[in-house]
Enzyme design. Structure first.
Site, PDB file in Angstrom:
ATOM      1  N   ARG A  48       0.848  -0.918   0.131  1.00 38.42           N
ATOM      2  CA  ARG A  48       0.123   0.244  -0.128  1.00 38.42           C
ATOM      3  C   ARG A  48       0.887   1.445   0.235  1.00 38.42           C
ATOM      4  O   ARG A  48       0.469   2.485  -0.540  1.00 38.42           O
ATOM      5  CB  ARG A  48      -0.840  -0.297   1.047  1.00 38.42           C
ATOM      6  CG  ARG A  48      -2.314  -0.813   1.134  1.00 38.42           C
ATOM      7  CD  ARG A  48      -3.207  -1.393   2.092  1.00 38.42           C
ATOM      8  NE  ARG A  48      -2.865  -0.380   2.790  1.00 38.42           N
ATOM      9  CZ  ARG A  48      -3.125  -0.669   4.019  1.00 38.42           C
ATOM     10  NH1 ARG A  48      -3.019  -1.697   4.341  1.00 38.42           N
ATOM     11  NH2 ARG A  48      -2.864   0.312   5.304  1.00 38.42           N
ATOM     12  N   ASN A  49       2.371   1.240   0.114  1.00 36.45           N
ATOM     13  CA  ASN A  49       3.370   2.154  -0.037  1.00 36.45           C
ATOM     14  C   ASN A  49       3.270   2.750  -1.155  1.00 36.45           C
ATOM     15  O   ASN A  49       3.062   2.541  -2.349  1.00 36.45           O
ATOM     16  CB  ASN A  49       4.599   2.452   0.038  1.00 36.45           C
ATOM     17  CG  ASN A  49       5.565   3.551   0.691  1.00 36.45           C
ATOM     18  OD1 ASN A  49       5.119   3.566  -0.562  1.00 36.45           O
ATOM     19  ND2 ASN A  49       6.122   2.878   1.513  1.00 36.45           N
ATOM     20  N   LEU A  50       2.889   4.440  -1.740  1.00 34.51           N
ATOM     21  CA  LEU A  50       2.418   4.727  -2.660  1.00 34.51           C
ATOM     22  C   LEU A  50       3.644   5.258  -3.797  1.00 34.51           C
ATOM     23  O   LEU A  50       3.734   6.163  -4.694  1.00 34.51           O
ATOM     24  CB  LEU A  50       1.321   6.204  -3.175  1.00 34.51           C
ATOM     25  CG  LEU A  50       0.274   6.232  -2.045  1.00 34.51           C
ATOM     26  CD1 LEU A  50      -0.625   6.911  -1.778  1.00 34.51           C
ATOM     27  CD2 LEU A  50      -0.536   4.669  -2.804  1.00 34.51           C
TER      28      LEU A  50
END
Length: 169
Positions: A48-50
Site C-alpha cells: 500500500r506504499n504509494l
C-alpha cells in the site's frame, strides 16, 4: 509496561544499500525502511506504499508493474535514485515514531558518487529533518508528503501533485 516487556530488547536494524549511480540527478530519501521492506530487501515493498505508483506517474513508465529487480535500473535510467537518511536504528514495527538510536547514513561521498545530483527529495517529515544539511551542501531540497500507508490523511492525487515538485526547475 510490565517488567517482562521492559526487558525485551528492541531489534537493531540495518537499512538498504543506496540505489544511485553517476547519472543520478534526483535522490529520494526516506527515513528508514519499514518491516516489509527490510524483510523483502526492497525499497518501499509494502503493497500500500504509494512511492512506486507516484514514481510511475512522474517517469511516465509503469515502474510499479515491473518486478523489483527491473524497477531499479529503469528508475536510474530516469536519473532518480533512492536511499534513506538513516543507515541503522533500533525499532519495533515500521513507524518512524518508534525509531530509537538512529544512525545517519554516510553522505560524505555523495557528490563524488553522484556528480550530477541537483535535487534531494525527502519522503516524509522524519527524512525532511535532514533537508537543511543538504541545502547547506548546495542541493535543491524538496520536502514531500510521505508515501507510507500510515499517512492516509492526503489522497493520492494530492500527494502526486506535491511530488511533481521534484521535477520542477
Amino acid at each position: 509496561m510490565s517488567i517482562a516487556s521492559a526487558c525485551v530488547p528492541v531489534p537493531s536494524l540495518t537499512g538498504l544499500a543506496p540505489v544511485i549511480d553517476a547519472t543520478t540527478r534526483i535522490l529520494v530519501l526516506g527515513s528508514f525502511p519499514g518491516a516489509a521492506s527490510l524483510a523483502a530487501g526492497q525499497y518501499y515493498a509494502h503493497p500500500r506504499n504509494l512511492l512506486w505508483p507516484i514514481l510511475s506517474q512522474l517517469t511516465g513508465e509503469d515502474l510499479a508493474g515491473l518486478p523489483y529487480d527491473e524497477r531499479l535500473p529503469r528508475l536510474l535510467a530516469h536519473g532518480i535514485g533512492l536511499w534513506d537518511v538513516l543507515g541503522a536504528c533500533e525499532r519495533e514495527g515500521s513507524l518512524d515514531s518508534a525509531i530509537r538510536a538512529p544512525a545517519a547514513n554516510d553522505f560524505a561521498r555523495l557528490r563524488e558518487r553522484c556528480p550530477l545530483l541537483e535535487t534531494v527529495g525527502f519522503n516524509g517529515k522524519t527524512a525532511g529533518k535532514f533537508a537543511p544539511q543538504f541545502a547547506d551542501a548546495g542541493y535543491r531540497t524538496v520536502l514531500l508528503p510521505s508515501t507510507s500507508p500510515a499517512y492516509a490523511a492526503m489522497p493520492f492525487a494530492q500527494k502526486l501533485l506535491a511530488w511533481q515538485r521534484l521535477l520542477a526547475d
